[in-house]
Motif scaffolding. Structure first.
Motif, PDB file in Angstrom:
ATOM      1  N   TYR A 177       0.621  -1.287   0.026  1.00 31.20           N
ATOM      2  CA  TYR A 177       0.143   0.001   0.055  1.00 31.20           C
ATOM      3  C   TYR A 177       0.670   1.417  -0.049  1.00 31.20           C
ATOM      4  CZ  TYR A 177      -3.636  -3.128   1.138  1.00 31.20           C
ATOM      5  OH  TYR A 177      -4.687  -4.318   0.737  1.00 31.20           O
ATOM      6  N   SER A 178       2.044   1.128  -0.073  1.00 34.00           N
ATOM      7  CA  SER A 178       2.936   2.302  -0.288  1.00 34.00           C
ATOM      8  C   SER A 178       4.090   2.018  -1.110  1.00 34.00           C
ATOM      9  CB  SER A 178       3.538   2.801   1.175  1.00 34.00           C
ATOM     10  OG  SER A 178       4.154   4.087   1.205  1.00 34.00           O
ATOM     11  N   ASP A 179       5.259   2.594  -1.165  1.00 33.41           N
ATOM     12  CA  ASP A 179       6.408   2.595  -2.168  1.00 33.41           C
ATOM     13  C   ASP A 179       7.573   1.703  -1.448  1.00 33.41           C
ATOM     14  OD1 ASP A 179       7.128   4.559  -0.077  1.00 33.41           O
ATOM     15  OD2 ASP A 179       7.588   5.985  -1.526  1.00 33.41           O
ATOM     16  N   VAL A 180       7.647   1.049  -0.262  1.00 34.67           N
ATOM     17  CA  VAL A 180       8.425   0.230   0.376  1.00 34.67           C
ATOM     18  C   VAL A 180       8.743  -0.909  -0.548  1.00 34.67           C
ATOM     19  CG1 VAL A 180       9.065  -1.267   2.275  1.00 34.67           C
ATOM     20  CG2 VAL A 180       8.031   1.327   2.600  1.00 34.67           C
ATOM     21  N   VAL A 181       9.986  -1.232  -0.733  1.00 37.87           N
ATOM     22  CA  VAL A 181      10.378  -2.406  -1.896  1.00 37.87           C
ATOM     23  C   VAL A 181      10.963  -3.626  -0.789  1.00 37.87           C
ATOM     24  CG1 VAL A 181      11.922  -3.196  -3.669  1.00 37.87           C
ATOM     25  CG2 VAL A 181      10.905  -0.723  -3.562  1.00 37.87           C
ATOM     26  N   VAL A 182      10.469  -4.595  -0.722  1.00 41.29           N
ATOM     27  CA  VAL A 182      10.892  -5.966  -0.307  1.00 41.29           C
ATOM     28  C   VAL A 182      11.448  -6.935  -1.420  1.00 41.29           C
ATOM     29  CG1 VAL A 182       9.520  -5.648   1.583  1.00 41.29           C
ATOM     30  CG2 VAL A 182       8.727  -6.925  -0.225  1.00 41.29           C
ATOM     31  N   GLU A 183      12.479  -7.750  -1.008  1.00 39.52           N
ATOM     32  CA  GLU A 183      12.883  -8.641  -1.839  1.00 39.52           C
ATOM     33  C   GLU A 183      12.115 -10.055  -1.669  1.00 39.52           C
ATOM     34  OE1 GLU A 183      14.901  -8.108  -4.486  1.00 39.52           O
ATOM     35  OE2 GLU A 183      15.239  -6.057  -3.946  1.00 39.52           O
ATOM     36  N   ASN A 184      11.870 -10.555  -0.434  1.00 37.98           N
ATOM     37  CA  ASN A 184      11.546 -11.734  -0.006  1.00 37.98           C
ATOM     38  C   ASN A 184      10.560 -11.593   1.148  1.00 37.98           C
ATOM     39  OD1 ASN A 184      13.508 -11.652   2.231  1.00 37.98           O
ATOM     40  ND2 ASN A 184      14.876 -12.297   0.673  1.00 37.98           N
ATOM     41  N   GLU A 185      10.116 -13.015   1.569  1.00 39.84           N
ATOM     42  CA  GLU A 185       9.359 -12.907   2.894  1.00 39.84           C
ATOM     43  C   GLU A 185       9.763 -12.467   4.099  1.00 39.84           C
ATOM     44  OE1 GLU A 185       8.071 -16.746   4.877  1.00 39.84           O
ATOM     45  OE2 GLU A 185       9.311 -17.381   3.280  1.00 39.84           O
ATOM     46  N   GLN A 186      11.337 -12.868   4.003  1.00 36.88           N
ATOM     47  CA  GLN A 186      11.997 -12.217   5.247  1.00 36.88           C
ATOM     48  C   GLN A 186      12.003 -10.691   5.354  1.00 36.88           C
ATOM     49  OE1 GLN A 186      13.037 -14.367   7.570  1.00 36.88           O
ATOM     50  NE2 GLN A 186      12.228 -15.863   6.281  1.00 36.88           N
ATOM     51  N   ASP A 187      12.220 -10.074   4.314  1.00 37.92           N
ATOM     52  CA  ASP A 187      12.005  -8.544   4.279  1.00 37.92           C
ATOM     53  C   ASP A 187      10.769  -8.151   4.835  1.00 37.92           C
ATOM     54  OD1 ASP A 187      14.469  -8.263   3.373  1.00 37.92           O
ATOM     55  OD2 ASP A 187      13.943  -7.905   1.120  1.00 37.92           O
ATOM     56  N   VAL A 188       9.749  -8.816   4.545  1.00 37.39           N
ATOM     57  CA  VAL A 188       8.393  -8.573   4.971  1.00 37.39           C
ATOM     58  C   VAL A 188       8.267  -8.757   6.508  1.00 37.39           C
ATOM     59  CG1 VAL A 188       5.967  -9.174   4.803  1.00 37.39           C
ATOM     60  CG2 VAL A 188       7.314  -9.116   2.778  1.00 37.39           C
ATOM     61  N   LYS A 189       8.834  -9.784   6.995  1.00 37.35           N
ATOM     62  CA  LYS A 189       8.947 -10.001   8.504  1.00 37.35           C
ATOM     63  C   LYS A 189       9.676  -9.095   9.186  1.00 37.35           C
ATOM     64  CE  LYS A 189       8.254 -15.141   8.211  1.00 37.35           C
ATOM     65  NZ  LYS A 189       8.879 -16.407   8.584  1.00 37.35           N
ATOM     66  N   ARG A 190      10.769  -8.672   8.893  1.00 37.38           N
ATOM     67  CA  ARG A 190      11.617  -7.593   9.212  1.00 37.38           C
ATOM     68  C   ARG A 190      10.814  -6.254   9.519  1.00 37.38           C
ATOM     69  NH1 ARG A 190      16.170 -10.351   7.352  1.00 37.38           N
ATOM     70  NH2 ARG A 190      15.708  -9.583   5.295  1.00 37.38           N
ATOM     71  N   ASN A 191      10.123  -5.857   8.450  1.00 36.25           N
ATOM     72  CA  ASN A 191       9.644  -4.595   8.525  1.00 36.25           C
ATOM     73  C   ASN A 191       8.368  -4.582   9.475  1.00 36.25           C
ATOM     74  OD1 ASN A 191      10.870  -3.604   6.505  1.00 36.25           O
ATOM     75  ND2 ASN A 191       9.638  -4.021   4.652  1.00 36.25           N
ATOM     76  N   TRP A 192       7.667  -5.969   9.348  1.00 31.42           N
ATOM     77  CA  TRP A 192       6.474  -6.214  10.114  1.00 31.42           C
ATOM     78  C   TRP A 192       6.918  -5.786  11.762  1.00 31.42           C
ATOM     79  CZ3 TRP A 192       1.333  -7.681   9.397  1.00 31.42           C
ATOM     80  CH2 TRP A 192       0.525  -8.014  10.563  1.00 31.42           C
ATOM     81  N   GLU A 193       8.192  -6.479  12.224  1.00 32.59           N
ATOM     82  CA  GLU A 193       8.468  -6.346  13.623  1.00 32.59           C
ATOM     83  C   GLU A 193       8.974  -4.884  13.921  1.00 32.59           C
ATOM     84  OE1 GLU A 193       7.919  -8.533  15.723  1.00 32.59           O
ATOM     85  OE2 GLU A 193       7.390 -10.114  14.634  1.00 32.59           O
TER      86      GLU A 193
END
Length: 264
Positions: A109-125
């Motif tokens: 929903y914004s312009d943050v770029v992630v490479e994989n699911e681990q990036d998603v988890k790190r952002n979440w925390e």
């Protein structure tokens, strides 16, 4: 006088509205439903959640569908109780979770770029910490079963980069903890408290290794539980068919039936 039965719905919104209507009818007219509070429902909700977990583990999709309905009913029930006291409504609950998901998925929903699911988890925390959480581990419920809690603690620590680099390192830790546990029993004077500590360390390291090789330790152990129950009940059945009592049989005799059970 009987109330009119709400018609079955053909789309998600209408089906959800039907559940809200039925639950409100029950809350207003059923003696049992009228008496329920969040506290009285709590243990029932936990039971329903475990029943759903069992159905998922058994891959029994008709049962999953049924148990999902039971859990959903409980969630709506809590919201209905809260609406009666003016604390919140089901609309508040649904909007709240939507806002949370939108905020914690800036790569969608914004312009943050992630490479994989681990990036998603790190952002979440990291987002949770910005929201006011004092610790990455603060979101792990204290009442979780120890095995599940250990896995969640490790996952959350990994989410901020606190983790082993390679599974071989984790296995070395398992072997180290196993040796320390064995050392507690090498002498004549065994310290039960120390042995318990070392056993806990060993379990924790095994759960860590399971995570590295993508095995859910809770699911793995529960499958073993179910396998043992099935085989033991086969043993009981065969003993009964032959007019025997388990306590009167030798281990060698029981092993015959046990080995049969492995082939069933």
């Amino acid at each position: 006088m009987a109330l009119p039965i709400p018609a079955a719905a053909q789309n998600p919104a209408a089906a959800f509205e039907r559940l809200l209507t039925v639950l409100k009818d029950l809350r207003n007219n059923c003696p049992w439903d009228k008496k329920q509070t969040m506290q009285t429902l709590r243990h029932l909700t936990i039971e329903e959640t475990y029943e759903l977990a069992d159905a998922i583990l058994e891959n029994d999709l008709p049962e999953v569908k049924k148990e999902l309905g039971d859990v959903m009913m409980h969630l709506v029930f809590y919201a209905e109780i809260a609406s009666e006291t003016g604390d919140f409504t089901i609309v508040d609950v649904l909007n709240g979770i939507c806002e949370k998901l939108i905020h914690r998925h800036p790569h969608i929903y914004s312009d943050v770029v992630v490479e994989n699911e681990q990036d998603v988890k790190r952002n979440w925390e990291q987002l949770k910490l910005k929201e006011g959480n004092k610790s990455v581990l603060g979101g792990v419920p204290a009442s979780l079963p120890a095995l599940v809690k250990a896995a969640r603690i490790q996952e959350k620590a990994r989410g901020v980069g606190f983790d082993w680099e390679d599974k071989s390192q984790v296995w070395e830790k398992v072997e180290e903890e196993l040796q320390e546990f064995k050392d507690e029993f090498s002498g004549e004077n065994i310290n039960p408290e120390k042995a318990e500590d070392e056993f806990g360390d060993l379990l924790f390291s095994l759960i860590n290794y399971a995570r590295f090789i993508n095995i859910n330790p809770e699911n793995a152990l529960e499958k073993t539980n179910k396998k043992f129950i099935k085989r033991f009940q086969y043993l009981e059945q065969k003993a009964k068919e032959n007019g025997r009592q388990l306590q009167d049989m030798t281990l060698a005799e029981m092993d015959i039936y046990w080995n049969e059970a492995k082939k069933v």
